[in-house]
Design a protein around this motif. Structure first.
Motif, PDB file in Angstrom:
ATOM      1  N   VAL A  80      80.976  34.132  28.181  1.00 40.69           N
ATOM      2  CA  VAL A  80      79.918  34.148  29.193  1.00 40.69           C
ATOM      3  C   VAL A  80      79.183  35.482  29.151  1.00 40.69           C
ATOM      4  CG1 VAL A  80      79.457  34.099  31.659  1.00 40.69           C
ATOM      5  CG2 VAL A  80      81.104  32.508  30.677  1.00 40.69           C
ATOM      6  N   VAL A  81      79.949  36.569  29.180  1.00 36.24           N
ATOM      7  CA  VAL A  81      79.348  37.901  29.150  1.00 36.24           C
ATOM      8  C   VAL A  81      78.597  38.119  27.840  1.00 36.24           C
ATOM      9  CG1 VAL A  81      79.887  40.358  29.022  1.00 36.24           C
ATOM     10  CG2 VAL A  81      80.950  38.946  30.783  1.00 36.24           C
ATOM     11  N   VAL A  89      74.555  39.086  27.345  1.00 36.60           N
ATOM     12  CA  VAL A  89      74.062  40.259  26.631  1.00 36.60           C
ATOM     13  C   VAL A  89      73.144  39.849  25.483  1.00 36.60           C
ATOM     14  CG1 VAL A  89      74.709  42.312  25.344  1.00 36.60           C
ATOM     15  CG2 VAL A  89      76.120  41.559  27.242  1.00 36.60           C
ATOM     16  N   LEU A  95      77.579  46.084  23.330  1.00 37.26           N
ATOM     17  CA  LEU A  95      78.331  46.719  24.413  1.00 37.26           C
ATOM     18  C   LEU A  95      77.574  47.920  24.957  1.00 37.26           C
ATOM     19  CD1 LEU A  95      81.866  46.490  22.800  1.00 37.26           C
ATOM     20  CD2 LEU A  95      80.924  45.085  24.638  1.00 37.26           C
ATOM     21  N   TRP A 143      74.402  48.356  24.886  1.00 39.07           N
ATOM     22  CA  TRP A 143      73.225  47.880  25.603  1.00 39.07           C
ATOM     23  C   TRP A 143      73.593  47.367  26.997  1.00 39.07           C
ATOM     24  CZ3 TRP A 143      69.000  49.810  24.404  1.00 39.07           C
ATOM     25  CH2 TRP A 143      67.804  49.283  24.887  1.00 39.07           C
ATOM     26  N   MET A 144      74.735  46.687  27.064  1.00 39.75           N
ATOM     27  CA  MET A 144      75.207  46.173  28.349  1.00 39.75           C
ATOM     28  C   MET A 144      75.442  47.330  29.330  1.00 39.75           C
ATOM     29  SD  MET A 144      78.883  44.432  29.184  1.00 39.75           S
ATOM     30  CE  MET A 144      78.966  43.682  27.602  1.00 39.75           C
ATOM     31  N   SER A 197      72.109  49.199  30.253  1.00 43.35           N
ATOM     32  CA  SER A 197      71.250  48.389  31.125  1.00 43.35           C
ATOM     33  C   SER A 197      71.803  48.321  32.540  1.00 43.35           C
ATOM     34  CB  SER A 197      71.101  46.977  30.570  1.00 43.35           C
ATOM     35  OG  SER A 197      70.591  47.013  29.268  1.00 43.35           O
ATOM     36  N   ILE A 200      64.581  48.036  32.569  1.00 43.79           N
ATOM     37  CA  ILE A 200      65.100  47.072  31.590  1.00 43.79           C
ATOM     38  C   ILE A 200      63.947  46.294  30.977  1.00 43.79           C
ATOM     39  CG2 ILE A 200      66.526  45.009  31.280  1.00 43.79           C
ATOM     40  CD1 ILE A 200      68.317  45.983  33.480  1.00 43.79           C
ATOM     41  N   ILE A 220      79.273  34.642  37.130  1.00 37.34           N
ATOM     42  CA  ILE A 220      78.222  35.230  36.298  1.00 37.34           C
ATOM     43  C   ILE A 220      77.331  34.140  35.728  1.00 37.34           C
ATOM     44  CG2 ILE A 220      77.779  36.474  34.151  1.00 37.34           C
ATOM     45  CD1 ILE A 220      80.253  38.124  34.689  1.00 37.34           C
ATOM     46  N   PHE A 280      68.458  40.730  35.186  1.00 39.09           N
ATOM     47  CA  PHE A 280      69.295  41.331  34.152  1.00 39.09           C
ATOM     48  C   PHE A 280      70.083  42.533  34.664  1.00 39.09           C
ATOM     49  CE2 PHE A 280      66.341  39.242  31.070  1.00 39.09           C
ATOM     50  CZ  PHE A 280      67.308  38.446  30.488  1.00 39.09           C
ATOM     51  N   LEU A 329      73.105  41.047  36.265  1.00 35.50           N
ATOM     52  CA  LEU A 329      73.925  40.400  35.230  1.00 35.50           C
ATOM     53  C   LEU A 329      74.686  41.435  34.412  1.00 35.50           C
ATOM     54  CD1 LEU A 329      71.845  37.492  33.686  1.00 35.50           C
ATOM     55  CD2 LEU A 329      74.122  37.390  34.693  1.00 35.50           C
ATOM     56  N   MET A 330      74.017  42.521  34.051  1.00 37.98           N
ATOM     57  CA  MET A 330      74.654  43.509  33.183  1.00 37.98           C
ATOM     58  C   MET A 330      75.719  44.304  33.928  1.00 37.98           C
ATOM     59  SD  MET A 330      73.708  42.984  30.209  1.00 37.98           S
ATOM     60  CE  MET A 330      73.324  41.259  30.451  1.00 37.98           C
ATOM     61  N   SER A 386      78.583  42.049  34.258  1.00 35.87           N
ATOM     62  CA  SER A 386      79.260  41.930  32.959  1.00 35.87           C
ATOM     63  C   SER A 386      80.179  43.120  32.715  1.00 35.87           C
ATOM     64  CB  SER A 386      78.229  41.837  31.830  1.00 35.87           C
ATOM     65  OG  SER A 386      77.479  40.656  31.955  1.00 35.87           O
ATOM     66  N   ALA A 441      83.171  42.778  34.719  1.00 34.16           N
ATOM     67  CA  ALA A 441      84.016  41.678  34.263  1.00 34.16           C
ATOM     68  C   ALA A 441      84.813  42.026  33.014  1.00 34.16           C
ATOM     69  CB  ALA A 441      83.167  40.432  34.007  1.00 34.16           C
ATOM     70  N   ILE A 442      84.300  42.971  32.190  1.00 32.37           N
ATOM     71  CA  ILE A 442      85.070  43.276  30.976  1.00 32.37           C
ATOM     72  C   ILE A 442      85.974  44.490  31.161  1.00 32.37           C
ATOM     73  CG2 ILE A 442      83.378  42.229  29.419  1.00 32.37           C
ATOM     74  CD1 ILE A 442      82.637  45.073  28.544  1.00 32.37           C
TER      75      ILE A 442
END
Lengths: 308, 288
Positions: free
Chosen positions: A132-133, A137, B39, B41-42, B45, B53, B240, B252, B255-256, B259, B262-263
């Motif tokens: 999903v992530v 991206v 990664l 960029w995530m 952002s 962005i 998400i 975005f 979302l970023m 994200s 989440a990681i």
């Protein structure tokens, strides 16, 4: 303190009881697993076949229609598109990911290369990122004129495009996403395979005058054949099951002209947005059979006669 | 002739060796760059306001780095609740699956009983059958049981983890039988053997399996998407993919940052336990 004598019945034959308990224990130990396994693992496989012989839409009671779902599928344009896209995707992403994994593994298996652990960590990192992530991206990177890829292309004089709206680019985008996310996975498999090859083989060939390229083609690659074959079969299964990436990038429609529609996405759309349970089960079964046959063919072609 | 060959070869070798190394590091560097770019960029952002962005030319680093996106995420949305939900589901999955798999794996590895090979072949045989075949029937079963919109469909069917049984069985083969027999002579019952001797000894195998289960559960998307309806029970991936995607236009920045959050748990685990992770990966070669 007076010791109470043990009752004769148990002390007469203490082994019998322990013996029986010993026999029963493994069944008790596997039963929690097997109860769940039977209800939610094995039974659904049979039940799915049963459902696929019915017209079963949401709230309506199921109606037996024999093999008609399967007949319809073979004439269903969406299904054929999904099948074609999935096979194309496999043909593009399979060699990329497997080849890339093998290349990186051969390099990182060499003792001459420095910083091997650091590089390995970097290549494994995308594996912990959820699909999903990763899709979000890639959406930001490729799906709008502000993306990084467009910026690079623009500096080189190309036009800014939305890669996700270009039917010709859809499968390429998915392949790049697969390559990025899973090359570490193939690297793990390939490294495990390479480490099982005794280094003396290559060293002996070098002493006899072989160059590294010859060692790779004539020693490493033939010995790695079973591992590569295993990886090809895995990639095939995984591609036919792929769902989260196309869903998050293109939605249930599968993008412009359904160019990103793959079998996993069609299965979800049919079963859980249109609630055609019978038809969905038929898709799942047919795709399952196709994958099974493909794997058999791959194993057959990849195994030499004397190994059978 | 022979002498010339012998003297010239090392020189040529040295030169081609150097060229080879340049190519090798070129490949590694390029691949590492491609691995890290998304990664990078995530993360970048997530610290940019939305207008930074969506701008041309793109900004490689934020002009006015800000935590505003994270603040919005925590204060204005239910995101942290989905994080908590995912942690809870993953934790339950780990406990349940580790227990069932090691118990069954122990029985398959250390007991001889009638039907053992047949049952084990059945377990292995279903590993290759895609989840999609079981999805529709399981959905109907869950509906009948009244389990839709709860976490049970994310926990109970996956509890029968065939990979896990295979993994634990392999691991427990290596435990010495003499140790088990000695414990039996000391009066330990069969479950006591498992609980007090086998489980502690199998800890490294369990660690890798637990990590694998946690990752799979944390990253799972299809099951929550199919089974969950109310936002209160959403997992982080579903949050998400559905809420943020549809509720806000051009989002975005959220979302970023979502994200990144989440990681973070997975990345921390990965860095801390890389060896166990790799062991689990070889077991989990089937993708999510």
């Amino acid at each position: 303190v007076a010791v109470k004598p043990l009752p004769l019945t148990t002390s007469a034959n203490p082994q019998a009881k322990a013996f029986r308990w010993d026999k029963l224990a493994p069944y008790i130990f596997i039963s929690p697993f097997f109860i769940i396994f039977a209800i939610f693992g094995v039974f659904p496989i049979i039940y799915s076949g049963y459902i696929s012989l019915h017209e079963w839409t949401g709230l309506n009671p199921p109606m037996f229609i024999g093999l008609r779902n399967y007949e319809n599928l073979l004439r269903d344009n969406d299904f054929l598109i999904a099948l074609r896209n999935t096979v194309l995707l496999l043909l593009i992403s399979g060699p990329l990911t497997i080849g890339g994994g093998l290349l990186l593994a051969v390099i990182l298996n060499s003792k001459l290369v420095r910083f091997r652990n650091a590089f390995r960590t970097i290549f494994y990192l995308p594996l912990v990122v959820s699909l999903v992530v990763a899709s979000q991206v890639f959406n930001l990177l490729l799906g709008n004129p502000f993306g990084l890829v467009n910026e690079m292309l623009a500096r080189l004089g190309f036009e800014r495009i939305n890669f996700l709206n270009e039917p010709a680019m859809t499968l390429v985008v998915l392949s790049v996403l697969i390559l990025w996310k899973y090359v570490g996975n193939d690297l793990v498999i390939m490294l495990a395979g390479l480490q099982a090859i005794p280094p003396e083989l290559g060293e002996a060939a070098m002493v006899d005058g072989a160059n590294p390229r010859q060692v790779f083609w004539y020693i490493t690659l033939p010995l790695m054949r079973p591992v590569i074959l295993f990886d090809i079969v895995l990639s095939t299964i995984n591609t036919f099951n792929m769902f989260a990436e196309p869903y998050n990038l293109f939605g249930t429609t599968g993008g412009v002209n359904q160019s990103g529609l793959v079998t996993g996405l069609l299965l979800y759309r049919t079963s859980f947005t249109l609630f055609k349970f019978g038809y969905g089960s038929a898709i799942a079964y047919l795709v399952g059979i196709i994958v099974f046959v493909l794997s058999l063919i791959q194993l057959r072609l990849g195994t030499r006669d004397h190994e059978r | 002739m022979a002498a010339r060959v012998e003297t010239s070869r090392p020189v040529a070798d040295q030169r081609s060796q150097r060229l080879l190394m340049i190519v090798v590091y070129g490949i590694l560097g390029f691949a590492a760059f491609l691995s890290l770019i998304p990664l990078y960029w995530m993360v970048m952002s997530s610290f940019k306001p939305l207008n930074e962005i969506l701008t041309i030319p793109v900004l490689l680093v934020p002009q006015n780095p800000t935590f505003e996106n994270y603040r919005l995420l925590i204060e204005e949305t239910e995101f942290e609740r989905s994080m908590f939900n995912s942690i809870a589901v993953a934790f339950i999955n780990v406990v349940v699956q580790v227990f069932l798999c090691s118990l069954a794996g122990f029985a398959f590895a250390k007991y001889r009983f009638r039907g053992r090979n047949l049952l084990f072949t059945l377990v292995l045989g279903t590993v290759m059958i895609p989840v999609s075949v079981q999805l529709v029937p399981n959905y109907i079963i869950m509906g009948r049981l009244g389990w839709l919109d709860t976490w049970l469909p994310l926990i109970i069917p996956t509890a029968a983890n065939a990979f896990g049984v295979f993994w634990m069985r392999q691991y427990m083969f290596s435990l010495p039988d003499e140790l088990l027999d000695a414990a039996r002579l000391d009066g330990c019952n069969e479950f006591g053997l498992f609980w007090r001797i086998v489980l502690p000894l199998a800890r490294p195998g369990i660690g890798a399996l637990a990590l694998f289960i946690f990752t799979t559960s944390w990253n799972e998307f299809l099951l929550p998407l199919v089974y969950l309806r109310s936002q209160e029970v959403y997992t982080v991936q579903l949050m998400i993919a559905s809420i943020f995607r549809t509720r806000f236009q051009q989002n975005f920045h959220l979302l970023m940052s979502a994200s990144v959050l989440a990681i973070i748990p997975m990345t921390v685990l990965f860095v801390a336990l890389q060896r166990q992770f790799i062991a689990g990966l070889t077991l989990g070669s089937l993708r999510e």
